[in-house]
Design a protein around this motif. Structure first.
Motif, short mmCIF file in Angstrom:
data_model
loop_
_atom_site.label_atom_id
_atom_site.label_comp_id
_atom_site.label_asym_id
_atom_site.label_seq_id
_atom_site.Cartn_x
_atom_site.Cartn_y
_atom_site.Cartn_z
N SER A 88 2.19 6.60 11.33
CA SER A 88 1.87 7.48 10.21
C SER A 88 2.97 8.53 10.09
N ILE A 89 3.47 8.69 8.87
CA ILE A 89 4.50 9.70 8.60
C ILE A 89 3.97 10.51 7.42
N PRO A 90 3.70 11.81 7.63
CA PRO A 90 3.11 12.61 6.55
C PRO A 90 3.98 12.71 5.30
N LEU A 91 5.31 12.82 5.47
CA LEU A 91 6.19 13.04 4.33
C LEU A 91 7.59 12.51 4.63
N ILE A 92 8.16 11.83 3.64
CA ILE A 92 9.58 11.47 3.72
C ILE A 92 10.21 12.04 2.46
N GLU A 93 11.10 12.98 2.65
CA GLU A 93 11.76 13.65 1.53
C GLU A 93 12.56 12.66 0.70
N ALA A 94 12.97 13.08 -0.49
CA ALA A 94 13.82 12.27 -1.36
C ALA A 94 15.15 12.00 -0.65
N LYS A 116 14.54 7.02 -3.18
CA LYS A 116 14.05 7.63 -4.42
C LYS A 116 14.54 9.08 -4.52
N ASN A 117 14.47 9.61 -5.74
CA ASN A 117 14.81 11.01 -5.96
C ASN A 117 13.57 11.89 -5.89
N GLN A 118 12.53 11.39 -5.25
CA GLN A 118 11.31 12.17 -5.05
C GLN A 118 10.72 11.79 -3.70
N PRO A 119 9.97 12.71 -3.11
CA PRO A 119 9.39 12.42 -1.79
C PRO A 119 8.24 11.42 -1.90
N ILE A 120 7.95 10.78 -0.77
CA ILE A 120 6.75 9.95 -0.66
C ILE A 120 5.89 10.55 0.44
N GLU A 121 4.57 10.40 0.29
CA GLU A 121 3.65 11.06 1.21
C GLU A 121 2.67 10.09 1.84
N ASN A 122 2.06 10.55 2.92
CA ASN A 122 1.03 9.77 3.62
C ASN A 122 1.47 8.33 3.84
N VAL A 123 2.62 8.17 4.46
CA VAL A 123 3.21 6.85 4.69
C VAL A 123 2.52 6.23 5.90
N LEU A 124 1.95 5.05 5.70
CA LEU A 124 1.32 4.30 6.78
C LEU A 124 2.07 2.99 6.94
N ILE A 125 2.39 2.65 8.18
CA ILE A 125 3.17 1.44 8.46
C ILE A 125 2.50 0.69 9.60
N TRP A 172 4.39 -3.58 7.18
CA TRP A 172 3.61 -3.37 5.96
C TRP A 172 3.58 -1.87 5.71
N VAL A 173 4.14 -1.46 4.58
CA VAL A 173 4.32 -0.04 4.26
C VAL A 173 3.42 0.34 3.09
N SER A 174 2.66 1.41 3.25
CA SER A 174 1.85 1.99 2.16
C SER A 174 2.20 3.47 2.07
N TYR A 175 2.24 3.98 0.84
CA TYR A 175 2.56 5.40 0.67
C TYR A 175 2.02 5.88 -0.68
N TYR A 176 2.00 7.19 -0.85
CA TYR A 176 1.55 7.80 -2.09
C TYR A 176 2.70 8.54 -2.76
N ILE A 177 2.68 8.47 -4.08
CA ILE A 177 3.46 9.37 -4.92
C ILE A 177 2.43 10.01 -5.84
N GLY A 178 2.17 11.28 -5.62
CA GLY A 178 1.07 11.93 -6.33
C GLY A 178 -0.24 11.30 -5.91
N ARG A 179 -1.00 10.81 -6.88
CA ARG A 179 -2.28 10.19 -6.58
C ARG A 179 -2.21 8.67 -6.61
N GLU A 180 -1.02 8.12 -6.82
CA GLU A 180 -0.87 6.67 -6.90
C GLU A 180 -0.43 6.11 -5.55
N ILE A 181 -1.05 5.00 -5.17
CA ILE A 181 -0.71 4.35 -3.91
C ILE A 181 0.18 3.13 -4.18
N PHE A 182 1.13 2.93 -3.28
CA PHE A 182 2.05 1.80 -3.36
C PHE A 182 2.04 1.11 -2.00
N ASP A 183 2.23 -0.20 -2.00
CA ASP A 183 2.37 -0.89 -0.71
C ASP A 183 3.21 -2.15 -0.88
#
Length: 134
Positions: A67-73, A37-46, A94-105
């Motif tokens: 747990s990975i706090p941040l993955i840059e773009a 992505k062209n934006q970072p993802i945060e609070n990555v849980l795997i 199984w990967v979960s992460y946030y972009i802003g306040r939205e969670i993705f998995d």
């Protein structure tokens, strides 16, 4: 209700198994998460685990959590080393992460015997040979 939840579809995130090095005796393999992505993802849980059948018996590996706090773009991070002996099993990440306040998995599964030379590509950003699931 569940129907009211947004359908946060995971795009441009990949999990890859890369061949790191090779000697006469063995090969070294690592698993990476790749943020295309062209934006970072945060609070990555795997969570990772292996399961399947080996020599006629059901086999399960331990469940590992990362747990990975941040993955840059347009960047990648190491998840874990992986043993070649587990390639005959299904390897699930199984990967979960946030972009802003939205969670993705999303669940990424390397099927048994899918990590083979015939499926190798040059992994984007990592620049090593391996197998990738988008």
């Amino acid at each position: 209700m569940i129907k009211d939840l947004p359908e946060n579809i995971v795009k441009d995130i990949a999990v890859a198994v890369a061949l790191e090095g090779e000697t006469v005796e063995s090969k070294t393999w690592y698993v990476y998460i790749i943020n295309l992505k062209n934006q970072p993802i945060e609070n990555v849980l795997i969570t990772s685990k292996g399961y399947g059948e080996k020599d006629g018996e059901q086999v399960k590996t331990s469940v590992l959590r990362h747990s990975i706090p941040l993955i840059e773009a347009n960047a990648f991070k190491l998840i874990e080393p992986i043993d070649e002996q587990t390639f005959g099993l299904a390897n699930e990440y199984w990967v979960s992460y946030y972009i802003g306040r939205e969670i993705f998995d999303k669940k990424f599964i390397f099927m048994p015997e899918s990590i083979v030379d015939a499926n190798f590509i040059k992994l984007p950003l990592v620049n090593k040979p391996g197998v990738m699931i988008l």
